[in-house]
Design a protein around this motif. Structure first.
Motif, PDB file in Angstrom:
ATOM      1  N   ILE A  31       0.861  -1.185   0.000  1.00  0.00           N
ATOM      2  CA  ILE A  31       0.000   0.000   0.000  1.00  0.00           C
ATOM      3  C   ILE A  31       0.895   1.233   0.000  1.00  0.00           C
ATOM      4  CG2 ILE A  31      -1.846   1.245   1.178  1.00  0.00           C
ATOM      5  CD1 ILE A  31      -2.580  -1.339   2.615  1.00  0.00           C
ATOM      6  N   PRO A  32       0.854   2.044  -1.035  1.00  0.00           N
ATOM      7  CA  PRO A  32       1.715   3.240  -1.057  1.00  0.00           C
ATOM      8  C   PRO A  32       1.327   4.202   0.069  1.00  0.00           C
ATOM      9  CG  PRO A  32       0.737   2.796  -3.215  1.00  0.00           C
ATOM     10  CD  PRO A  32       0.018   1.943  -2.238  1.00  0.00           C
ATOM     11  N   ARG A  33       2.310   4.843   0.650  1.00  0.00           N
ATOM     12  CA  ARG A  33       2.045   5.788   1.738  1.00  0.00           C
ATOM     13  C   ARG A  33       2.029   7.235   1.259  1.00  0.00           C
ATOM     14  NH1 ARG A  33       2.891   3.701   7.219  1.00  0.00           N
ATOM     15  NH2 ARG A  33       3.265   1.453   7.106  1.00  0.00           N
ATOM     16  N   LYS A  34       2.288   7.464  -0.003  1.00  0.00           N
ATOM     17  CA  LYS A  34       2.296   8.816  -0.548  1.00  0.00           C
ATOM     18  C   LYS A  34       0.865   9.318  -0.741  1.00  0.00           C
ATOM     19  CE  LYS A  34       3.831  11.473  -4.573  1.00  0.00           C
ATOM     20  NZ  LYS A  34       4.459  11.399  -5.913  1.00  0.00           N
ATOM     21  N   ARG A  35       0.603  10.541  -0.351  1.00  0.00           N
ATOM     22  CA  ARG A  35      -0.715  11.162  -0.536  1.00  0.00           C
ATOM     23  C   ARG A  35      -1.077  11.142  -2.011  1.00  0.00           C
ATOM     24  NH1 ARG A  35      -5.247  13.355  -0.087  1.00  0.00           N
ATOM     25  NH2 ARG A  35      -5.859  14.759   1.586  1.00  0.00           N
ATOM     26  N   GLY A  36      -2.281  10.716  -2.317  1.00  0.00           N
ATOM     27  CA  GLY A  36      -2.714  10.621  -3.710  1.00  0.00           C
ATOM     28  C   GLY A  36      -2.565   9.234  -4.286  1.00  0.00           C
ATOM     29  N   SER A  37      -1.907   8.349  -3.553  1.00  0.00           N
ATOM     30  CA  SER A  37      -1.745   6.964  -3.989  1.00  0.00           C
ATOM     31  C   SER A  37      -2.560   6.054  -3.075  1.00  0.00           C
ATOM     32  CB  SER A  37      -0.272   6.556  -3.958  1.00  0.00           C
ATOM     33  OG  SER A  37       0.495   7.356  -4.840  1.00  0.00           O
ATOM     34  N   ALA A  38      -2.801   4.830  -3.542  1.00  0.00           N
ATOM     35  CA  ALA A  38      -3.603   3.894  -2.755  1.00  0.00           C
ATOM     36  C   ALA A  38      -3.380   2.488  -3.293  1.00  0.00           C
ATOM     37  CB  ALA A  38      -5.087   4.259  -2.836  1.00  0.00           C
ATOM     38  N   LEU A  39      -4.012   1.522  -2.658  1.00  0.00           N
ATOM     39  CA  LEU A  39      -4.024   0.139  -3.145  1.00  0.00           C
ATOM     40  C   LEU A  39      -5.390  -0.116  -3.753  1.00  0.00           C
ATOM     41  CD1 LEU A  39      -2.362  -2.541  -3.243  1.00  0.00           C
ATOM     42  CD2 LEU A  39      -3.653  -3.231  -1.211  1.00  0.00           C
ATOM     43  N   TYR A  40      -5.417  -0.294  -5.057  1.00  0.00           N
ATOM     44  CA  TYR A  40      -6.683  -0.549  -5.761  1.00  0.00           C
ATOM     45  C   TYR A  40      -7.058  -2.020  -5.614  1.00  0.00           C
ATOM     46  CZ  TYR A  40     -10.269  -0.345  -9.384  1.00  0.00           C
ATOM     47  OH  TYR A  40     -11.459  -0.400 -10.066  1.00  0.00           O
ATOM     48  N   ILE A  41      -8.327  -2.269  -5.264  1.00  0.00           N
ATOM     49  CA  ILE A  41      -8.816  -3.618  -5.016  1.00  0.00           C
ATOM     50  C   ILE A  41      -9.815  -3.978  -6.115  1.00  0.00           C
ATOM     51  CG2 ILE A  41     -10.030  -5.105  -3.368  1.00  0.00           C
ATOM     52  CD1 ILE A  41      -9.210  -2.965  -1.204  1.00  0.00           C
ATOM     53  N   ARG A  42      -9.538  -5.045  -6.839  1.00  0.00           N
ATOM     54  CA  ARG A  42     -10.401  -5.437  -7.959  1.00  0.00           C
ATOM     55  C   ARG A  42     -10.993  -6.836  -7.728  1.00  0.00           C
ATOM     56  NH1 ARG A  42     -11.282  -4.227 -13.292  1.00  0.00           N
ATOM     57  NH2 ARG A  42     -11.567  -2.160 -12.362  1.00  0.00           N
ATOM     58  N   PRO A  43     -12.220  -6.915  -7.175  1.00  0.00           N
ATOM     59  CA  PRO A  43     -12.933  -8.194  -7.153  1.00  0.00           C
ATOM     60  C   PRO A  43     -13.586  -8.433  -8.512  1.00  0.00           C
ATOM     61  CG  PRO A  43     -13.675  -6.666  -5.412  1.00  0.00           C
ATOM     62  CD  PRO A  43     -12.931  -5.884  -6.429  1.00  0.00           C
ATOM     63  N   VAL A  44     -13.587  -9.663  -8.965  1.00  0.00           N
ATOM     64  CA  VAL A  44     -14.205 -10.002 -10.252  1.00  0.00           C
ATOM     65  C   VAL A  44     -14.788 -11.408 -10.164  1.00  0.00           C
ATOM     66  CG1 VAL A  44     -11.963 -10.755 -11.158  1.00  0.00           C
ATOM     67  CG2 VAL A  44     -13.794 -10.201 -12.751  1.00  0.00           C
ATOM     68  N   ILE A  45     -15.954 -11.602 -10.756  1.00  0.00           N
ATOM     69  CA  ILE A  45     -16.593 -12.917 -10.819  1.00  0.00           C
ATOM     70  C   ILE A  45     -16.920 -13.207 -12.275  1.00  0.00           C
ATOM     71  CG2 ILE A  45     -18.345 -14.419  -9.814  1.00  0.00           C
ATOM     72  CD1 ILE A  45     -19.102 -12.125  -7.923  1.00  0.00           C
ATOM     73  N   PHE A  46     -16.573 -14.396 -12.744  1.00  0.00           N
ATOM     74  CA  PHE A  46     -16.875 -14.702 -14.141  1.00  0.00           C
ATOM     75  C   PHE A  46     -17.176 -16.179 -14.349  1.00  0.00           C
ATOM     76  CE2 PHE A  46     -12.306 -14.411 -13.477  1.00  0.00           C
ATOM     77  CZ  PHE A  46     -11.834 -15.632 -13.942  1.00  0.00           C
ATOM     78  N   ALA A  47     -17.931 -16.454 -15.413  1.00  0.00           N
ATOM     79  CA  ALA A  47     -18.393 -17.801 -15.744  1.00  0.00           C
ATOM     80  C   ALA A  47     -17.266 -18.609 -16.365  1.00  0.00           C
ATOM     81  CB  ALA A  47     -19.568 -17.716 -16.705  1.00  0.00           C
TER      82      ALA A  47
ATOM     83  N   THR B  67     -10.984  12.742   0.270  1.00  0.00           N
ATOM     84  CA  THR B  67      -9.663  12.140   0.468  1.00  0.00           C
ATOM     85  C   THR B  67      -9.196  12.330   1.912  1.00  0.00           C
ATOM     86  OG1 THR B  67      -8.585  14.156  -0.379  1.00  0.00           O
ATOM     87  CG2 THR B  67      -8.961  12.357  -1.942  1.00  0.00           C
ATOM     88  N   GLY B  68      -9.654  13.399   2.547  1.00  0.00           N
ATOM     89  CA  GLY B  68      -9.322  13.597   3.955  1.00  0.00           C
ATOM     90  C   GLY B  68      -9.885  12.488   4.830  1.00  0.00           C
ATOM     91  N   ILE B  69     -11.096  12.040   4.505  1.00  0.00           N
ATOM     92  CA  ILE B  69     -11.684  10.908   5.225  1.00  0.00           C
ATOM     93  C   ILE B  69     -10.922   9.623   4.894  1.00  0.00           C
ATOM     94  CG2 ILE B  69     -13.739   9.430   5.399  1.00  0.00           C
ATOM     95  CD1 ILE B  69     -15.441  11.940   4.959  1.00  0.00           C
ATOM     96  N   GLN B  70     -10.575   9.460   3.630  1.00  0.00           N
ATOM     97  CA  GLN B  70      -9.885   8.243   3.202  1.00  0.00           C
ATOM     98  C   GLN B  70      -8.513   8.094   3.854  1.00  0.00           C
ATOM     99  OE1 GLN B  70     -10.096   9.015  -1.008  1.00  0.00           O
ATOM    100  NE2 GLN B  70     -11.999   7.877  -1.260  1.00  0.00           N
ATOM    101  N   TYR B  71      -7.826   9.215   4.068  1.00  0.00           N
ATOM    102  CA  TYR B  71      -6.495   9.171   4.674  1.00  0.00           C
ATOM    103  C   TYR B  71      -6.512   9.459   6.174  1.00  0.00           C
ATOM    104  CZ  TYR B  71      -4.556   8.948  -0.036  1.00  0.00           C
ATOM    105  OH  TYR B  71      -4.243   8.548  -1.312  1.00  0.00           O
ATOM    106  N   GLY B  72      -7.706   9.531   6.759  1.00  0.00           N
ATOM    107  CA  GLY B  72      -7.806   9.733   8.201  1.00  0.00           C
ATOM    108  C   GLY B  72      -7.461  11.126   8.663  1.00  0.00           C
TER     109      GLY B  72
END
Length: 356
Positions: free
Chosen positions: A126-142, A337-342
């Motif tokens: 998880i990047p600690r730099k402001r403006g960066s994040a860890l993107y989470i991609r859930p996917v379901i497929f047949a 983003t203030g909420i997202q970064y606490g």
């Protein structure tokens, strides 16, 4: 839920240099997998080293696009705690998308447990730099192998993670968007209000046209009249007129964005009148020409809040707010983003802190 965990080798678990991080090109060393079989249900949850997956050449998802996905983010806060932003809303939307595509839904608690376990396992990514994040991609497929057009009896649920920087190359600077009249994204009764791959595949031709003209995204109009604004390719869209912040009403062809909903809930707290209604492209252009349209911005998980500085319509470019980021746009971006970064008080209870 007992999740089997198979760790990647130590050398593959070392986090990369996050300098000059782009969007969606780097992946963490682990991924979550869980399978479904008719009569057996969802089973065998496990976390394994990130790798290619094997599919039957006739897998239904490859031929008939029976698949759905989600997107959310994990953030390292200023207090060193890891936060997810409105994960339950994303999980519920994943299930709504699955139901529309005739895919068996998942227990929300199990999805959350899978996300939490995977994110904490790869927390060093998880990047600690402001403006960066860890993107989470859930996917379901047949995954069932057949050339018959049918509802699959087998599925794969997968979660992958990607440390990301800004979604647009422009960063938080205003983007330029292209209005297409030739193509449409979706129509009421279709799948435009869920996250399924076909919606995005169908948008690529117009996106290609926009890129060739130097524009970052496509602004879609309604499929019947080609008159009313719907959404941007990867974002919902907002217009700030003199006394009103407004966004297109959900008519069945627009994705109900989580960030969109966040802005609608946050605006009254800031003393702003926020509405959902039909907005014609003519009203937007008239607002630009008369100066009554003060700001325009898009919202989405990837970009959060992205200022729009220019619209191209009918072979003519229109600049909004002199191509500059507006005060309200920046305020909303900073607040969310203030909420997202606490950094700001989370009076809505949107952020969920992950603890080992």
């Amino acid at each position: 839920m007992e999740i089997e965990i198979n760790l990647a080798s130590p050398e593959k678990r070392k986090a990369p240099d996050f300098y000059n991080l782009t969007f969606g090109n780097i992946f963490t060393p682990h991924m979550f997998l869980m399978r479904y079989e008719e009569g057996k249900g969802w089973h065998s949850p496990k976390i394994v080293p990130f790798s290619d997956i094997e599919l039957h050449p006739a897998a239904i998802v490859l031929h008939y696009s029976q698949g759905v996905f989600e997107g959310m983010k994990a953030y390292y806060g200023v207090d060193g705690k890891i936060r997810l932003f409105r994960p339950w809303d994303h999980i519920n939307r994943l299930n709504r998308s699955a139901d529309r595509m005739c895919i068996p839904t998942l227990e929300p608690e199990k999805v959350f447990e899978a996300i939490k376990t995977l994110v904490l396992l790869d927390k060093d990514w998880i990047p600690r730099k402001r403006g960066s994040a860890l993107y989470i991609r859930p996917v379901i497929f047949a995954t069932e192998g057949t050339l018959g057009l049918k509802i699959s009896h087998e599925y794969l649920f997968m979660i992958i993670l990607s440390p990301v920087g800004a979604y647009y190359q422009e960063g938080f600077n205003p983007v330029r968007i292209y209005v297409t009249e030739e193509y449409v994204r979706a129509c009421p009764g279709g799948t435009g209000d869920i996250k399924t791959g076909g919606n995005y595949g169908a948008s690529l031709k117009a996106q290609e046209m926009a890129n060739k003209k130097g524009y970052s995204q496509v602004l879609w109009l309604d499929p019947l009249y080609r008159k009313y604004v719907e959404e941007v390719g990867s974002m919902n869209i907002f217009f700030y007129f003199e006394n009103e912040l407004t966004t297109p009403a959900l008519t069945g062809s627009i994705l109900p964005g989580v960030t969109r909903d966040s802005v609608l809930k946050l605006a009254p707290k800031l003393g702003i009148n926020a509405t959902e209604r039909r907005i014609s492209i003519e009203e937007v252009i008239e607002g630009i020409e008369k100066g009554t349209l003060k700001e325009c911005f898009g919202t989405g998980t990837a970009a959060v809040v992205s200022p729009v500085g220019e619209i191209y319509y009918k072979d003519k470019s229109y600049r909004i707010n002199n191509g500059q980021t507006g005060e309200l746009t920046k305020t909303l971006f900073d607040y969310i983003t203030g909420i997202q970064y606490g950094e700001k008080e989370d009076s809505f209870g949107w952020a969920v802190i992950l603890e080992d």
